[in-house]
Enzyme design. Structure first.
Site, PDB file in Angstrom:
ATOM      1  N   ALA A 197       0.818  -1.218   0.000  1.00  0.00           N
ATOM      2  CA  ALA A 197       0.000   0.000   0.000  1.00  0.00           C
ATOM      3  C   ALA A 197       0.850   1.266   0.000  1.00  0.00           C
ATOM      4  O   ALA A 197       0.442   2.302   0.510  1.00  0.00           O
ATOM      5  CB  ALA A 197      -0.922  -0.005   1.223  1.00  0.00           C
ATOM      6  N   ARG A 236      -2.017   6.818 -11.635  1.00  0.00           N
ATOM      7  CA  ARG A 236      -3.082   6.790 -12.639  1.00  0.00           C
ATOM      8  C   ARG A 236      -4.439   7.241 -12.087  1.00  0.00           C
ATOM      9  O   ARG A 236      -5.399   7.404 -12.828  1.00  0.00           O
ATOM     10  CB  ARG A 236      -3.182   5.378 -13.245  1.00  0.00           C
ATOM     11  CG  ARG A 236      -1.980   5.014 -14.110  1.00  0.00           C
ATOM     12  CD  ARG A 236      -1.872   3.520 -14.376  1.00  0.00           C
ATOM     13  NE  ARG A 236      -1.269   2.792 -13.251  1.00  0.00           N
ATOM     14  CZ  ARG A 236      -1.056   1.472 -13.240  1.00  0.00           C
ATOM     15  NH1 ARG A 236      -1.422   0.750 -14.269  1.00  0.00           N
ATOM     16  NH2 ARG A 236      -0.499   0.891 -12.182  1.00  0.00           N
TER      17      ARG A 236
HETATM   18  C1  UD1 Z   1       0.895  -5.301 -10.251  1.00  0.00           C
HETATM   19  C2  UD1 Z   1       1.664  -6.511 -10.805  1.00  0.00           C
HETATM   20  C3  UD1 Z   1       0.880  -7.074 -11.981  1.00  0.00           C
HETATM   21  C4  UD1 Z   1      -0.530  -7.438 -11.542  1.00  0.00           C
HETATM   22  C5  UD1 Z   1      -1.228  -6.249 -10.898  1.00  0.00           C
HETATM   23  C6  UD1 Z   1      -2.538  -6.702 -10.260  1.00  0.00           C
HETATM   24  C7  UD1 Z   1       4.037  -6.077 -10.388  1.00  0.00           C
HETATM   25  C8  UD1 Z   1       5.314  -5.643 -10.992  1.00  0.00           C
HETATM   26  N1  UD1 Z   1       2.966  -6.085 -11.203  1.00  0.00           N
HETATM   27  O1  UD1 Z   1       0.886  -4.320 -11.276  1.00  0.00           O
HETATM   28  O2  UD1 Z   1       1.542  -8.210 -12.478  1.00  0.00           O
HETATM   29  O3  UD1 Z   1      -1.267  -7.877 -12.666  1.00  0.00           O
HETATM   30  O4  UD1 Z   1      -0.410  -5.704  -9.856  1.00  0.00           O
HETATM   31  O5  UD1 Z   1      -3.273  -5.607  -9.807  1.00  0.00           O
HETATM   32  O6  UD1 Z   1       3.998  -6.422  -9.238  1.00  0.00           O
HETATM   33  N2  UD1 Z   1       3.318  -0.734  -4.330  1.00  0.00           N
HETATM   34  C9  UD1 Z   1       4.116  -0.476  -3.246  1.00  0.00           C
HETATM   35  N3  UD1 Z   1       5.390  -0.035  -3.456  1.00  0.00           N
HETATM   36  C10 UD1 Z   1       5.894   0.154  -4.688  1.00  0.00           C
HETATM   37  C11 UD1 Z   1       5.080  -0.121  -5.797  1.00  0.00           C
HETATM   38  C12 UD1 Z   1       3.785  -0.574  -5.590  1.00  0.00           C
HETATM   39  O7  UD1 Z   1       3.721  -0.632  -2.114  1.00  0.00           O
HETATM   40  O8  UD1 Z   1       7.074   0.546  -4.777  1.00  0.00           O
HETATM   41  C13 UD1 Z   1       1.944  -1.205  -4.097  1.00  0.00           C
HETATM   42  C14 UD1 Z   1       0.888  -0.277  -4.658  1.00  0.00           C
HETATM   43  O9  UD1 Z   1       0.503   0.681  -3.693  1.00  0.00           O
HETATM   44  C15 UD1 Z   1      -0.250  -1.219  -5.014  1.00  0.00           C
HETATM   45  C16 UD1 Z   1       0.452  -2.557  -5.278  1.00  0.00           C
HETATM   46  O10 UD1 Z   1       1.746  -2.431  -4.747  1.00  0.00           O
HETATM   47  O11 UD1 Z   1      -1.163  -1.370  -3.947  1.00  0.00           O
HETATM   48  C17 UD1 Z   1       0.537  -2.849  -6.752  1.00  0.00           C
HETATM   49  O12 UD1 Z   1       1.212  -1.793  -7.388  1.00  0.00           O
HETATM   50  P1  UD1 Z   1       0.715  -1.193  -8.751  1.00  0.00           P
HETATM   51  O13 UD1 Z   1       1.599  -0.096  -9.156  1.00  0.00           O
HETATM   52  O14 UD1 Z   1      -0.736  -0.927  -8.708  1.00  0.00           O
HETATM   53  O15 UD1 Z   1       1.016  -2.451  -9.697  1.00  0.00           O
HETATM   54  P2  UD1 Z   1       0.362  -2.808 -11.069  1.00  0.00           P
HETATM   55  O16 UD1 Z   1       0.965  -1.972 -12.131  1.00  0.00           O
HETATM   56  O17 UD1 Z   1      -1.109  -2.798 -10.948  1.00  0.00           O
HETATM   57 CA    CA Z   2      -2.618  -2.266  -9.319  1.00  0.00          CA
END
Ligand code: UD1
Ligand code: CA
Length: 416
Positions: free
Chosen positions: A7, A13
């Protein structure tokens, strides 16, 4: 079982200053819904990785017993999980990882996923699903049917982009294997981030067993990345709630035009007409009529057989049985006794600019059209107010009185 909820991301986006996981669905942050599901699946004190506006997000964790892990810079989902390494030092057994932006997944599903993982004896399991619109999700790449790797949209070849089985972002990892995999990922990809998903291919090559279990339907896998996704999830939750009431004998004339938050009670035989908005915690009795165009807000109770009709807003108000409030009224911080009739245009003026005050209306009271109750006001049983009366806190009213005028005063039978 230990769990990590991701989180820390901003949610670029969403085009919003508010952290993505704090966007509300029926007044409750998305992250709260996810944590409730984990609790329902029997997971106590999950670790929540926070980062963007960490203090704002942290304040939401406490009621759910979640423990914060700080990711100062958002370098990707793999990096985010690595931040929880110290917190998991003494942990035994598998680690569940799930995104904080996927509130439609059900507790039952998580339990089934866990059972499948145990049964397969895999070191890593991924919850996947078939998606009609896989854009934006990581694709599940299979070789001869066997799960091989996850390819992110931006890094995928056209052939990989055509894959419709997607990664929901929910995983079960053997703890040791998880951190072994995370040591080996790089950030040589389009986003320049450390992807948790890259561990799959690495671990499989090292001989670990990786599995992907597809969900029966795509709905639960819906993540929230955009405002459009948030609306899709809200719609789905609304549909689920309405369906729960329908099987208990509540009639919804137009379910698509009616909004019922989770945590609402409605009695059998009640009809909800279109364009109503019913907030969490509201309790409606049996055989009531609600709407069209009614708003029932937190802390409100409507007794059996009552009508809350068109353009009536009810807020922190207890309505008794067989009360009719059929049109155009604001009832806030009020208690209304059984059998009372609330005329069109009635307003409880509950706010003096600083504080909210109560209006107590007795049983069988007849409130004339356009009556204003300037709270605090107490109206005994059987009272009638004339059209347009303004009842002040100082108005002296006895049982059965008829009060009229501005300010309202009791009037004799003769004058009437
Ligand atoms: C991610 C997955 C993707 C999957 C999708 C499902 C990866 C690289 N990709 O992509 O394969 O289909 O979720 O919804 O994992 N977050 C952190 N720290 C960070 C980056 C993200 O805590 O440095 C958290 C975000 O807050 C979020 C979750 O991780 O709750 C997923 O991150 P997000 O950027 O939404 O990943 P997706 O591009 O959706
Ligand atoms: Ca996501």
């Amino acid at each position: 079982m230990e769990a990590i909820v991701l989180a820390a991301g901003k949610g670029t986006r969403m085009c919003s200053e508010l952290p993505k996981v704090l966007h509300p669905v029926f007044g409750k942050p998305v992250l709260g819904l996810v944590l409730e599901t984990l609790a329902a699946a029997g997971i106590k004190s999950p670790h929540a990785v926070i980062g963007y506006k960490a203090e704002e997000v942290r304040s939401f964790l406490k009621p759910y017993g979640a423990v914060a892990v700080l990711q100062r810079e958002q370098k990707g989902t793999g990096h985010a999980v690595l931040m929880a390494k110290a917190a998991l030092k003494t942990a035994q057994g598998p680690v569940l990882i799930c995104p904080g932006d996927m509130p439609l997944v059900k507790a039952e599903t998580l339990k089934e996923f866990f059972a499948a993982h145990q049964k397969s004896k895999a070191h890593v399991s991924v919850l996947s699903c078939e998606s009609e619109d896989p854009r934006g999700y990581g694709r599940i790449v299979r070789e001869d049917g066997r799960f091989a790797s996850i390819r992110e949209e931006l890094d995928a070849t056209p052939e990989e982009r055509a894959i419709t089985e997607i990664n929901t972002g929910v995983y079960l990892f053997d703890k040791k294997v998880l951190f072994e995999g995370l040591e080996k990922i790089g950030k040589d990809n389009q986003k320049g981030e450390y992807y948790l998903t890259d561990t799959i291919e690495i671990l499989r090559r090292e001989g670990y067993c990786v599995e992907a279990f597809p969900l029966a339907g795509a709905e639960e896998g819906q993540g929230i990345n955009s405002q459009k996704d948030l609306a899709t999830v809200t719609k789905k939750i609304n549909e689920r709630e309405i369906a729960k009431h329908q099987v208990k004998g509540v009639t919804f004339m137009a379910p698509d035009q009616t909004f019922v938050a989770p945590g609402v009670k409605i009695g059998q035989g009640t009809t909800v007409y279109p364009w109503c908005y019913i907030e969490s915690g509201v309790e409606i009795g049996a055989r009531c009529e609600i709407g069209p165009f009614a708003k029932l807000r937190k802390g409100s109770v409507v007794g059996d057989g009552s009508v809350v009709g068109s353009f009536v807003e009810v807020n922190r108000t207890q309505i008794g049985k067989k009360v009719l409030a059929k049109h155009l009224a604001y009832l806030g911080d009020a208690v209304i006794g059984d059998g009372s009739n609330i005329g069109a245009g009635t307003v409880t003026a509950n706010f003096d600019g600083k504080k909210k005050h109560q209006t107590a209306i007795g049983k069988n009271v007849k409130v004339g059209s356009n009556t204003v109750f300037v709270a605090p006001v107490r109206v005994p049983d059987g009272v009638t107010t004339g059209a347009g009366s303004v009842v002040l806190p100082s108005t002296k009213i006895k049982k059965g009185d008829v009060v009229v005028g501005v300010p309202a005063r009791p009037t004799s039978k003769k004058k009437r």
